[in-house]
Write a protein that holds these residues in place. Structure first.
Motif, PDB file in Angstrom:
ATOM      1  N   TYR A   1      37.386  28.370  42.808  1.00  0.00           N
ATOM      2  CA  TYR A   1      38.337  27.858  43.801  1.00  0.00           C
ATOM      3  C   TYR A   1      37.747  28.154  45.169  1.00  0.00           C
ATOM      4  CZ  TYR A   1      42.711  27.209  46.341  1.00  0.00           C
ATOM      5  OH  TYR A   1      43.664  26.783  47.217  1.00  0.00           O
ATOM      6  N   TYR A   2      37.255  27.098  45.828  1.00  0.00           N
ATOM      7  CA  TYR A   2      36.470  27.378  47.032  1.00  0.00           C
ATOM      8  C   TYR A   2      37.274  27.980  48.196  1.00  0.00           C
ATOM      9  CZ  TYR A   2      37.516  24.100  50.715  1.00  0.00           C
ATOM     10  OH  TYR A   2      38.134  23.478  51.750  1.00  0.00           O
ATOM     11  N   PRO A   3      38.567  27.625  48.416  1.00  0.00           N
ATOM     12  CA  PRO A   3      39.244  28.235  49.575  1.00  0.00           C
ATOM     13  C   PRO A   3      39.691  29.685  49.343  1.00  0.00           C
ATOM     14  CG  PRO A   3      40.270  26.131  48.946  1.00  0.00           C
ATOM     15  CD  PRO A   3      39.419  26.577  47.812  1.00  0.00           C
ATOM     16  N   THR A   4      39.186  30.346  48.304  1.00  0.00           N
ATOM     17  CA  THR A   4      39.621  31.710  48.007  1.00  0.00           C
ATOM     18  C   THR A   4      39.570  32.629  49.234  1.00  0.00           C
ATOM     19  OG1 THR A   4      38.945  31.513  45.710  1.00  0.00           O
ATOM     20  CG2 THR A   4      39.175  33.736  46.576  1.00  0.00           C
ATOM     21  N   LEU A   5      38.411  32.667  49.887  1.00  0.00           N
ATOM     22  CA  LEU A   5      38.281  33.596  51.024  1.00  0.00           C
ATOM     23  C   LEU A   5      39.200  33.189  52.164  1.00  0.00           C
ATOM     24  CD1 LEU A   5      34.418  34.181  51.001  1.00  0.00           C
ATOM     25  CD2 LEU A   5      36.196  35.789  50.312  1.00  0.00           C
ATOM     26  N   VAL A   6      39.320  31.892  52.382  1.00  0.00           N
ATOM     27  CA  VAL A   6      40.196  31.425  53.456  1.00  0.00           C
ATOM     28  C   VAL A   6      41.641  31.847  53.176  1.00  0.00           C
ATOM     29  CG1 VAL A   6      41.121  29.388  54.596  1.00  0.00           C
ATOM     30  CG2 VAL A   6      38.714  29.466  53.990  1.00  0.00           C
ATOM     31  N   GLU A   7      42.061  31.693  51.929  1.00  0.00           N
ATOM     32  CA  GLU A   7      43.446  32.045  51.611  1.00  0.00           C
ATOM     33  C   GLU A   7      43.658  33.553  51.605  1.00  0.00           C
ATOM     34  OE1 GLU A   7      44.887  29.695  48.304  1.00  0.00           O
ATOM     35  OE2 GLU A   7      44.679  27.864  49.502  1.00  0.00           O
TER      36      GLU A   7
ATOM     37  N   LYS B   1      41.318  13.482  43.563  1.00  0.00           N
ATOM     38  CA  LYS B   1      40.298  13.996  44.481  1.00  0.00           C
ATOM     39  C   LYS B   1      40.711  15.356  45.050  1.00  0.00           C
ATOM     40  CE  LYS B   1      38.098   9.683  45.887  1.00  0.00           C
ATOM     41  NZ  LYS B   1      36.742   9.978  45.409  1.00  0.00           N
ATOM     42  N   ILE B   2      41.996  15.511  45.298  1.00  0.00           N
ATOM     43  CA  ILE B   2      42.468  16.788  45.851  1.00  0.00           C
ATOM     44  C   ILE B   2      42.236  17.904  44.827  1.00  0.00           C
ATOM     45  CG2 ILE B   2      44.506  18.070  46.618  1.00  0.00           C
ATOM     46  CD1 ILE B   2      45.492  15.437  47.884  1.00  0.00           C
ATOM     47  N   ASP B   3      42.556  17.616  43.570  1.00  0.00           N
ATOM     48  CA  ASP B   3      42.288  18.610  42.525  1.00  0.00           C
ATOM     49  C   ASP B   3      40.803  18.944  42.471  1.00  0.00           C
ATOM     50  OD1 ASP B   3      44.870  18.835  41.829  1.00  0.00           O
ATOM     51  OD2 ASP B   3      44.795  17.416  40.140  1.00  0.00           O
ATOM     52  N   GLU B   4      39.985  17.893  42.559  1.00  0.00           N
ATOM     53  CA  GLU B   4      38.536  18.095  42.475  1.00  0.00           C
ATOM     54  C   GLU B   4      38.011  18.954  43.610  1.00  0.00           C
ATOM     55  OE1 GLU B   4      36.178  14.483  42.315  1.00  0.00           O
ATOM     56  OE2 GLU B   4      37.520  13.765  40.741  1.00  0.00           O
ATOM     57  N   VAL B   5      38.471  18.635  44.826  1.00  0.00           N
ATOM     58  CA  VAL B   5      37.870  19.305  45.982  1.00  0.00           C
ATOM     59  C   VAL B   5      38.142  20.806  45.950  1.00  0.00           C
ATOM     60  CG1 VAL B   5      39.698  19.150  47.720  1.00  0.00           C
ATOM     61  CG2 VAL B   5      37.322  18.905  48.415  1.00  0.00           C
ATOM     62  N   MET B   6      39.295  21.184  45.410  1.00  0.00           N
ATOM     63  CA  MET B   6      39.654  22.599  45.422  1.00  0.00           C
ATOM     64  C   MET B   6      38.792  23.418  44.457  1.00  0.00           C
ATOM     65  SD  MET B   6      41.878  22.756  47.728  1.00  0.00           S
ATOM     66  CE  MET B   6      42.778  21.523  48.655  1.00  0.00           C
ATOM     67  N   VAL B   7      38.276  22.763  43.411  1.00  0.00           N
ATOM     68  CA  VAL B   7      37.467  23.522  42.459  1.00  0.00           C
ATOM     69  C   VAL B   7      35.973  23.228  42.620  1.00  0.00           C
ATOM     70  CG1 VAL B   7      39.334  23.695  40.783  1.00  0.00           C
ATOM     71  CG2 VAL B   7      37.754  21.774  40.654  1.00  0.00           C
ATOM     72  N   SER B   8      35.642  22.384  43.590  1.00  0.00           N
ATOM     73  CA  SER B   8      34.227  22.050  43.762  1.00  0.00           C
ATOM     74  C   SER B   8      33.461  23.281  44.225  1.00  0.00           C
ATOM     75  CB  SER B   8      34.080  20.934  44.791  1.00  0.00           C
ATOM     76  OG  SER B   8      34.558  21.397  46.028  1.00  0.00           O
ATOM     77  N   THR B   9      32.229  23.410  43.750  1.00  0.00           N
ATOM     78  CA  THR B   9      31.432  24.578  44.141  1.00  0.00           C
ATOM     79  C   THR B   9      30.300  24.181  45.065  1.00  0.00           C
ATOM     80  OG1 THR B   9      30.281  24.266  42.049  1.00  0.00           O
ATOM     81  CG2 THR B   9      31.901  26.056  42.149  1.00  0.00           C
TER      82      THR B   9
ATOM     83  N   GLU C   1      56.072  32.796  41.839  1.00  0.00           N
ATOM     84  CA  GLU C   1      56.856  31.583  42.106  1.00  0.00           C
ATOM     85  C   GLU C   1      57.038  31.354  43.598  1.00  0.00           C
ATOM     86  OE1 GLU C   1      58.024  34.096  40.314  1.00  0.00           O
ATOM     87  OE2 GLU C   1      57.818  33.338  38.257  1.00  0.00           O
ATOM     88  N   LYS C   2      57.165  32.457  44.342  1.00  0.00           N
ATOM     89  CA  LYS C   2      57.406  32.292  45.777  1.00  0.00           C
ATOM     90  C   LYS C   2      56.129  31.973  46.541  1.00  0.00           C
ATOM     91  CE  LYS C   2      61.809  34.322  46.274  1.00  0.00           C
ATOM     92  NZ  LYS C   2      62.649  35.435  46.627  1.00  0.00           N
ATOM     93  N   HIS C   3      54.991  32.068  45.866  1.00  0.00           N
ATOM     94  CA  HIS C   3      53.731  31.826  46.577  1.00  0.00           C
ATOM     95  C   HIS C   3      53.048  30.553  46.114  1.00  0.00           C
ATOM     96  CE1 HIS C   3      54.396  35.803  48.092  1.00  0.00           C
ATOM     97  NE2 HIS C   3      54.389  36.304  46.888  1.00  0.00           N
ATOM     98  N   ALA C   4      53.827  29.639  45.529  1.00  0.00           N
ATOM     99  CA  ALA C   4      53.239  28.422  44.967  1.00  0.00           C
ATOM    100  C   ALA C   4      52.411  27.643  45.991  1.00  0.00           C
ATOM    101  CB  ALA C   4      54.339  27.535  44.401  1.00  0.00           C
ATOM    102  N   TRP C   5      52.763  27.745  47.276  1.00  0.00           N
ATOM    103  CA  TRP C   5      52.048  26.974  48.295  1.00  0.00           C
ATOM    104  C   TRP C   5      50.598  27.408  48.417  1.00  0.00           C
ATOM    105  CZ3 TRP C   5      49.754  28.818  52.847  1.00  0.00           C
ATOM    106  CH2 TRP C   5      49.940  30.199  53.078  1.00  0.00           C
ATOM    107  N   ILE C   6      50.316  28.694  48.123  1.00  0.00           N
ATOM    108  CA  ILE C   6      48.956  29.190  48.291  1.00  0.00           C
ATOM    109  C   ILE C   6      48.320  29.122  46.904  1.00  0.00           C
ATOM    110  CG2 ILE C   6      49.606  31.664  48.133  1.00  0.00           C
ATOM    111  CD1 ILE C   6      47.538  32.138  50.413  1.00  0.00           C
ATOM    112  N   LYS C   7      47.424  28.139  46.722  1.00  0.00           N
ATOM    113  CA  LYS C   7      46.968  27.821  45.368  1.00  0.00           C
ATOM    114  C   LYS C   7      46.222  28.975  44.712  1.00  0.00           C
ATOM    115  CE  LYS C   7      49.022  24.047  45.565  1.00  0.00           C
ATOM    116  NZ  LYS C   7      50.411  24.210  45.165  1.00  0.00           N
ATOM    117  N   LEU C   8      45.684  29.867  45.530  1.00  0.00           N
ATOM    118  CA  LEU C   8      44.987  31.017  44.964  1.00  0.00           C
ATOM    119  C   LEU C   8      45.895  31.801  44.022  1.00  0.00           C
ATOM    120  CD1 LEU C   8      42.477  32.850  44.928  1.00  0.00           C
ATOM    121  CD2 LEU C   8      43.379  34.016  46.939  1.00  0.00           C
ATOM    122  N   SER C   9      47.200  31.814  44.346  1.00  0.00           N
ATOM    123  CA  SER C   9      48.133  32.585  43.530  1.00  0.00           C
ATOM    124  C   SER C   9      48.206  32.062  42.103  1.00  0.00           C
ATOM    125  CB  SER C   9      49.520  32.573  44.168  1.00  0.00           C
ATOM    126  OG  SER C   9      50.064  31.280  44.088  1.00  0.00           O
ATOM    127  N   THR C  10      47.799  30.809  41.907  1.00  0.00           N
ATOM    128  CA  THR C  10      47.842  30.258  40.547  1.00  0.00           C
ATOM    129  C   THR C  10      46.499  30.448  39.836  1.00  0.00           C
ATOM    130  OG1 THR C  10      47.119  28.092  41.297  1.00  0.00           O
ATOM    131  CG2 THR C  10      49.487  28.487  41.260  1.00  0.00           C
TER     132      THR C  10
END
Lengths: 310, 535
Positions: free
Chosen positions: B157-163, B469-477, B127-136
C-alpha cells in the motif's frame, strides 16, 4: 396558604411531564438517522454501514420509541441526561457549569433590571407628562430599540479597546460582568420600567390615595402604599423575566464569549448534539415552570384573594 | 425635587467614570511587551476531546501534543519519531527504527512497545477509521527490539508513510493514559510526545499549552500558547485590537475568524503581520453525476457550468485576491497532479455552445433552456457558516442565468451539507479537497466512499474503470505505473467535469509583529508553533 402551595406545585408536575414528552418527540421527529448524526457529530470522516449498525446497537436506537422515551425520562429524574454525541461526556457535567454561568449573569442582571425598573418607573409616574418622564421614556425607547449585539460591540469597543478599562470578553473576574450586565439591563429595564410606571399610574387614581391625602398622610407614606400595590403586577413580571433572560442570553453570551447555556445550546444545535439540546430545552422549561410557580405563590402571599382561585 | 437629584448624581457619576477613563487611555503598550513569549489564539470551537485516536478534538491543538512516526514535508516524507525505516521488497512490511531520546509528557519512555500498543488501540476501533485505508491493511505490529518495530500489511500500500504522518489517528499517547488497554472509549490523560503539554483546559473558555522542556527537538521558544474560545467576527477582532489575543488562523473547516478587511485593518495598525501559506487545497463545486433525470447527470451541463464561472472575478472581488483562481481539481504542486488536462477558461459563449450541442435549447423568449420538456434547473447548496460561499453562490447563480440555466441556491449548516453529500441528496454543493498531505491519495480514495464522493463519481460513464484504477493505484509499487494511473484518474474526472474547481484555498495567519519563523505544514489543519520565535 400551605394548601395553595401544594396545589400550585401539583399543577406543575403534569406540565413538566408533558414538556419532557414534547421535547423528546420533537427531537425524534428529525428525519435523520440518529446513528449517522452521532457519527457526524464526532467528525468521523467516513461513515460505513457497519459503523451505523454498531452505533445503533450501542446507543439503543433500535428500541421502540416509547421504551426509549421512558428510559430517557427515568434517567432524567436522576439528573442523568445521557452523554453528549460529540464529546462522549456526561450531559449533566457539560450543562451544569454552563447553566450556573448563565444563572450568575442572569441573577446579577435581574437585580439591576429590577432596581432600575422600579427607580425609573416610580420617578416617571410621579412626574407624569413632565420633562423628566418624557425624556426618560424617549431615551429608554431609543436604547431598547438598539439591537443588543450592536450595543454590546460598541460598548466593548469603547470601554475595552479604546479606554482599555474592561476585558473584551470571557468570564475572568467581576470586571467581566460589567459590560454584559449593562447591556442586559439596558435591554430589559427599558421595557419593564414601563410596566412599573403604568401600574403606578393606575394606582395613583385609586380612591384610597385620595382618602389617604384627605386624612393627612404624608406624601412619602402614600407613595409607599401605591408602590406596594403596583408592585404586585410587577413581581410576577419580574419573576418571569428571570427565565426569559436565562433562555435568551444567547446573543449576549456570543458577543461576550460567556461560557453559558446559550452558547452551549447553539453549539449543540449546530452539531446536532441531541442529548444536549433535549436537556437544554428541559432545563429552560423547568426554569419557566419554577419561576412561574414562585411568582404565583408570592402574589398569593401578598393578596389572599388570589388563593381561592385554585 | 429629591428624585431629580438622584438621577443627576447617577448621570454625573457615569460621566466622571467615562472622562477619567478617557484620560488614562494613552498607555496600552505595556501589555504587549510583557506577553512576548506567549501566543494566544482565538478559536470558535473548544479544543474538545484531545483523544488522538478519535476525531472530535481540535486538530491544531492535537498537532501540538502528539507526533507521528514520520512527517510529511514539502520535500517528501521525513523522519520524526522514527529515525529511519526500511520497506521490504514485497512492499508489505515496514520496519521503523525509533528515536531513543523520546519520552511522553508523563515521563513514560517512548519505545517499540508504546508504538505497538497505540497502533493496536487504533486498529481495535477500525470501523471509525475507514477513511484512512491503511487501517484496513495493517495485519500486525511486531516489536523487534526496544526501539525497532515492524508493521505488517496484508498487501502493498504505497500511501502507508503518508497516512502514518497524519495528525490522526496514528499518533502516540502514553500507554498509561489508556483505559483498560484501549483508547476507543476515552482516555485518562493527554500525554503525547509533542513540543507542548496540555496544562489547563476550561471547557468552552480556554486551553493552555505549555512548552515541553524535555522535548527531544529542544524546548520551543514560545513558552505558552492559549487557545481561547471566541465567536468569530467582531468579538475576535476587538480582542485582537486590545491585545487579549494576538494570533488567529484559518480553522480546520477553511473558515477565517475575521474577514479580509479586518485583517488589513490590523496590519495597518502596525501591531500585526499577515502571513499566507501556499495553495493548500482546492475549493470547488461538486456535481452529483448519479442524479438521474436531473440535468446535472449530463457531462455537457457540468461543463457548461465550468465554462460559465468567472474565477478571476471571484478571486479578485470576493476573496480580495487572497485566493487564486483554480482551473483543476488538484493544482500542479500536488503530488502526481502535473498532468495535461483540457483547459476550460471562463467563456460563456462556449458554455452556450456546449448546451446547444447537447440539445438544451432556448425557446422563443424563454429565460431558461429546455430539452424534451425538461427545464435546465439545478440546486446549489452552500454552507451558511461560510461568509464567502453565499456570495459565490449568488455570483454563480447570476453567471449561469446568462447562459439560460436556472440555479436555485440553498444555504444549510455544515452537518446538513455533509449529510447531503453522504446520501447523494444534492445536485451541486460546495466542498474542498482535503489539503496537500491528503491530496491526491485520500481525496481520490474518497471517490469510492459512500459518505464522500461516491455519488459524485458513480454516474459517469467510465465509473467502473475509474474505481478499478483507484484500487490499482493504491497497491501499485512502481512509481511510473502509479504516475500513469493517477494521470488517467485525474483525466477521467476532469473530462467529466464532476469536480468544478473555483479557487485554491490557503491558510492565513494574523500574528503579532516581531513573531518570526511563521511557517506551515503540509496540512491545512495544524501550525508548527514550536518553530516560531519572537525577535
Amino acid at each position: 396558604m400551605g394548601s395553595y402551595m401544594v396545589k400550585r406545585i401539583g399543577i406543575a408536575v403534569p406540565l413538566l411531564i408533558m414538556i419532557s414528552f414534547l421535547t423528546f418527540v420533537l427531537i425524534n421527529l428529525s428525519p435523520l438517522d440518529p446513528a449517522v448524526v452521532v457519527l457526524q457529530a464526532q467528525d468521523i470522516p467516513e461513515v460505513t454501514e457497519e459503523l451505523i449498525a454498531q452505533t445503533n446497537e450501542k446507543l439503543g436506537f433500535n428500541q421502540p420509541f416509547m421504551i426509549r422515551y421512558l428510559h430517557w425520562a427515568a434517567s432524567c429524574l436522576q439528573l442523568d441526561f445521557g452523554v453528549s454525541y460529540v464529546t462522549g461526556e456526561s450531559v449533566w457535567l457539560t450543562i451544569a457549569p454552563a447553566f450556573l454561568n448563565t444563572l450568575k449573569l442572569t441573577l446579577v442582571s435581574s437585580v439591576f433590571i429590577i432596581v432600575m425598573s422600579i427607580l425609573l418607573g416610580v420617578a416617571c409616574a410621579m412626574r407624569e407628562g413632565k420633562m423628566m418622564d418624557k425624556s426618560v421614556r424617549g431615551i429608554a425607547f431609543f436604547l431598547t430599540a438598539i439591537p443588543s449585539y450592536w450595543l454590546a460591540s460598541i460598548m466593548i469597543w469603547y470601554f475595552s479597546v479604546h479606554l482599555d478599562l474592561l476585558p473584551t470578553s470571557g468570564m475572568d473576574s467581576y470586571r467581566s460582568y460589567i459590560l454584559p450586565v449593562i447591556v442586559l439591563t439596558i435591554s430589559y429595564a427599558g421595557i419593564y420600567f414601563r410596566t412599573v410606571r403604568s401600574s403606578m399610574l393606575n394606582q395613583i387614581n385609586e380612591d384610597y390615595v385620595l382618602y389617604g391625602r384627605a386624612s393627612g398622610l404624608s406624601e412619602k407614606k402614600i407613595t409607599m402604599h401605591i408602590l406596594r400595590n403596583s408592585l404586585q403586577v410587577a413581581i410576577s413580571i419580574f419573576a418571569m423575566a428571570i427565565p426569559i433572560i436565562l433562555g435568551s442570553t444567547v446573543v449576549i453570551e456570543n458577543v461576550f464569549a460567556w461560557p453559558g447555556l446559550g452558547r452551549l445550546s447553539v453549539k449543540a444545535i449546530l452539531s446536532r448534539d441531541f442529548p444536549i439540546i433535549q436537556a437544554y430545552v428541559l432545563i429552560v422549561a423547568v426554569a419557566f415552570v419554577f419561576f412561574n410557580t414562585i411568582s404565583d405563590i408570592i402574589n398569593a402571599a401578598m393578596n389572599p384573594k388570589l388563593r381561592k382561585d385554585l | 425635587m429629591k428624585k431629580v437629584n438622584v438621577f443627576a448624581w447617577i448621570g454625573l457619576f457615569i460621566f466622571t467614570i467615562v472622562v477619567l477613563a478617557g484620560c488614562s487611555s494613552e498607555k496600552d503598550e505595556a501589555a504587549n511587551g510583557e506577553a512576548r513569549a506567549e501566543l494566544s489564539y482565538a478559536s470558535s470551537k473548544d479544543i474538545n476531546d484531545m483523544n488522538p485516536h478519535l476525531y472530535a478534538g481540535s486538530m491544531p491543538a492535537q498537532g501540538m501534543l502528539y507526533e507521528s512516526l514520520v512527517e510529511n514535508t514539502q520535500e517528501g516524507i521525513k523522519p520524526l519519531l522514527a529515525e529511519s525505516w526500511e520497506i521490504a521488497e514485497d512492499g508489505k512490511s515496514y520496519t521503523f527504527h525509533l528515536r531513543e531520546d523520546v519520552v511522553f509528557h508523563d515521563g513514560e519512555p517512548f519505545n517499540a512497545e508504546a508504538v505497538k500498543l497505540n497502533i493496536e488501540a487504533v486498529q481495535h476501533n477500525a470501523e471509525k477509521h475507514a477513511w484512512i485505508k491503511l487501517s484496513t491493511k495493517i495485519v500486525s505490529v511486531n516489536v523487534k527490539d526496544e526501539f525497532t518495530v515492524e508493521l505488517q500489511l496484508s498487501e502493498p500500500y504505497y500511501p502507508t508513510l503518508v497516512e502514518l504522518s497524519m495528525t490522526r489517528p496514528y499518533v502516540f499517547l502514553s500507554p498509561k493514559d489508556f483505559v483498560n488497554g484501549e483508547t476507543k472509549d476515552g482516555v485518562n490523560g493527554y500525554n503525547g510526545t509533542g513540543p507542548y503539554k496540555l496544562a489547563e483546559h476550561q471547557t468552552d473558555e480556554y486551553a493552555i499549552f505549555e512548552a515541553n522542556d524535555s522535548y527531544w527537538g529542544g524546548s520551543p521558544q514560545i513558552k505558552k500558547i492559549t487557545s481561547k474560545v471566541l465567536p468569530a467576527g467582531e468579538t475576535t477582532f476587538l480582542a485582537l485590537q486590545k491585545g487579549e489575543i494576538n494570533f488567529v488562523f484559518t480553522d480546520d473547516r477553511g473558515a477565517d475568524s475575521i474577514d479580509v478587511e479586518a485583517m488589513e485593518q490590523l496590519v495597518e495598525s502596525n501591531d500585526y503581520q499577515l502571513v499566507r501559506s501556499e495553495a493548500m487545497n482546492t475549493k470547488m463545486i461538486v456535481a452529483n453525476s448519479s442524479r438521474i433525470d436531473n440535468p446535472v447527470s449530463e457531462t455537457a451541463v457540468r461543463e457548461a457550468i465550468w465554462y460559465s464561472i468567472d474565477r478571476d472575478t471571484i478571486s479578485k472581488d470576493i476573496f480580495n485576491g487572497t485566493e487564486a483562481a483554480a482551473n483543476r481539481l488538484f493544482s500542479a504542486n500536488v503530488n502526481y497532479a502535473d498532468v495535461d488536462l483540457k483547459v476550460r477558461d471562463y467563456d460563456s459563449e462556449t458554455a452556450k455552445e456546449v448546451l446547444e450541442k447537447a440539445g438544451w435549447l432556448l425557446e422563443n423568449g424563454a429565460a431558461v433552456r429546455t430539452k424534451a420538456g425538461n427545464k435546465l434547473a439545478l440546486n446549489l447548496y452552500y454552507d451558511t457558516n461560510s461568509a464567502s460561499q453565499k456570495i459565490q453562490a449568488e455570483f454563480i447563480q447570476s453567471s449561469v442565468k446568462a447562459i439560460g440555466m436556472q440555479m436555485d441556491i440553498i444555504g444549510e449548516e455544515s452537518s446538513s451539507i455533509a449529510n447531503r453529500r453522504a446520501t447523494g441528496d444534492y445536485d451541486l454543493l460546495f466542498n474542498q479537497t482535503w489539503g496537500l498531505a491528503y491530496d491526491p491519495q485520500s481525496t481520490i480514495a474518497a471517490f469510492t466512499s459512500e459518505s464522500a464522493y461516491y455519488h459524485t463519481t458513480r454516474g459517469i460513464t467510465q465509473a467502473d474503470e475509474l474505481y478499478k484504477k483507484i484500487d490499482e493505484v493504491m497497491v501499485s509499487t512502481d512509481e511510473e505505473t502509479r504516475k500513469s494511473i493517477y494521470a488517467d484518474i485525474m483525466t477521467i474526472v476532469h473530462d467529466e467535469a464532476v469536480f468544478i474547481p473555483i479557487t485554491n484555498g490557503r491558510v492565513t495567519v494574523v500574528a503579532p509583529k516581531g513573531l518570526n519563523d511563521i511557517s506551515f505544514k503540509q496540512t491545512q489543519y495544524e501550525l508548527p508553533f514550536e518553530r516560531m520565535s519572537f525577535e
